[in-house]
Write a protein that holds these residues in place. Structure first.
Motif, PDB file in Angstrom:
ATOM      1  N   ASP A  99      18.677  39.536  56.489  1.00 32.94           N
ATOM      2  CA  ASP A  99      19.455  39.056  57.628  1.00 32.94           C
ATOM      3  C   ASP A  99      18.967  37.705  58.150  1.00 32.94           C
ATOM      4  N   ALA A 100      17.878  37.192  57.606  1.00 28.62           N
ATOM      5  CA  ALA A 100      17.374  35.884  58.039  1.00 28.62           C
ATOM      6  C   ALA A 100      18.410  34.808  57.722  1.00 28.62           C
ATOM      7  N   ARG A 101      18.486  33.814  58.595  1.00 28.08           N
ATOM      8  CA  ARG A 101      19.520  32.781  58.464  1.00 28.08           C
ATOM      9  C   ARG A 101      18.874  31.416  58.176  1.00 28.08           C
ATOM     10  N   VAL A 102      19.525  30.664  57.300  1.00 29.98           N
ATOM     11  CA  VAL A 102      18.994  29.366  56.868  1.00 29.98           C
ATOM     12  C   VAL A 102      20.130  28.355  56.799  1.00 29.98           C
ATOM     13  N   VAL A 103      19.873  27.157  57.330  1.00 28.90           N
ATOM     14  CA  VAL A 103      20.801  26.044  57.164  1.00 28.90           C
ATOM     15  C   VAL A 103      20.047  24.879  56.539  1.00 28.90           C
ATOM     16  N   TYR A 104      20.589  24.362  55.446  1.00 27.49           N
ATOM     17  CA  TYR A 104      20.042  23.179  54.785  1.00 27.49           C
ATOM     18  C   TYR A 104      20.828  21.947  55.227  1.00 27.49           C
ATOM     19  N   VAL A 105      20.125  20.844  55.409  1.00 28.50           N
ATOM     20  CA  VAL A 105      20.770  19.585  55.791  1.00 28.50           C
ATOM     21  C   VAL A 105      20.270  18.475  54.873  1.00 28.50           C
ATOM     22  N   ASP A 106      21.196  17.757  54.246  1.00 29.50           N
ATOM     23  CA  ASP A 106      20.820  16.613  53.420  1.00 29.50           C
ATOM     24  C   ASP A 106      22.004  15.662  53.369  1.00 29.50           C
TER      25      ASP A 106
END
Length: 267
Positions: A99-106
């Protein structure tokens, strides 16, 4: 002439090297072009342990995420995330907590395109194409707002990206803007290449990257440490990557202090 690859987004000039793809090359990845490999080879001619330094930095990222999870953090914002390789943030955290949430930005189109492919069907992870030096745009993005709950602590990662931010863009100010947007208890991981111990070699690396899309700006310990202003710096402080919590996993080889790292806590 640009190389034809079916996985390259339309309109990408593969003749122009980018930092994300050079880093992918140094890590042994396969999502790079001839222009990136030419720069990477030049870096390795100058800096014989270039691959080890890249690996050491990548290993710090993993250990930083593990420490953040130990502190109870379940949502992560990875700025300048680069080309997806084995051991991405979402793989690390979701193995322990689906359930952990991750957002990548590039801002690199290839990095974003591959992240989208890898994350297809993963409702708890997303990717944003944006310039991390424009924090207001990043923080207001719908993907960020849908996955990150800013009423709860966030694990913010700016790993191996600040040395691409010129003094004119104010790297310390960029960090401070994100710091101020994070709720108390958030942990902010930073890493930065330095020329403190190899001034001649690192100067040549700067020269090699000068004509890429991402010139480099190496900084000293005295220039890097103030970027943690307004935060409580966790032990062992701002140190070289292999010295930072090696008990959490492999620390890589790297030079004695080619990459400075640390984690600050938003108080």
């Amino acid at each position: 002439m640009a190389e034809p690859f079916s996985w390259v987004p339309a309109g990408i000039n593969t003749d122009v090297p980018s930092a994300a793809r050079v880093y992918d090359f140094l890590l042994g990845g396969g999502h790079n072009f001839a222009s990136d490999r030419a720069v990477g080879d030049k870096v390795l001619q100058i800096l014989r342990d270039g691959r080890a330094i890249a690996s050491s930095n990548r290993s710090f990222m993993r250990r930083a995420v593990l420490l953040m999870m130990e502190q109870g953090i379940t949502q992560f914002l990875d700025l300048g995330s680069g080309i997806p390789t084995v051991g991405n943030v979402h793989e690390i955290v979701q193995q322990a907590n689906p359930d952990a949430r991750v957002v990548y930005v590039d801002y690199d189109e290839v990095a974003v395109s591959h992240s989208q492919l890898i994350l297809e069907g993963n409702d708890n992870a997303g990717v944003v194409r944006a310039d991390m030096c424009r924090p207001d745009d990043v923080l207001a993005d719908p993907v960020v707002k849908s996955l990150i709950d800013f009423s709860q602590p966030v694990g913010l990662l700016m790993v191996a990206v600040l040395h691409f931010v010129s003094d004119e863009k104010g790297p310390a100010e960029v960090v401070a803007r994100y710091r101020d947007a994070m709720p108390p208890g958030s942990l902010i991981a930073l890493s930065h290449l330095t020329a403190d111990f190899k001034p001649q070699e690192m100067g040549a690396v700067v020269e090699a990257m000068k004509h890429s899309r991402d010139p480099m700006y190496f900084r000293s310990h005295d220039q890097f440490e103030p970027m943690f202003a307004g935060m409580e710096i966790l032990q062992p402080g701002v140190v070289s990557a292999p010295q930072w919590h090696p008990e959490l996993g492999p620390a890589g080889e790297g030079g004695p202090a080619d990459v400075y790292v640390g984690i600050g806590k938003r108080v």
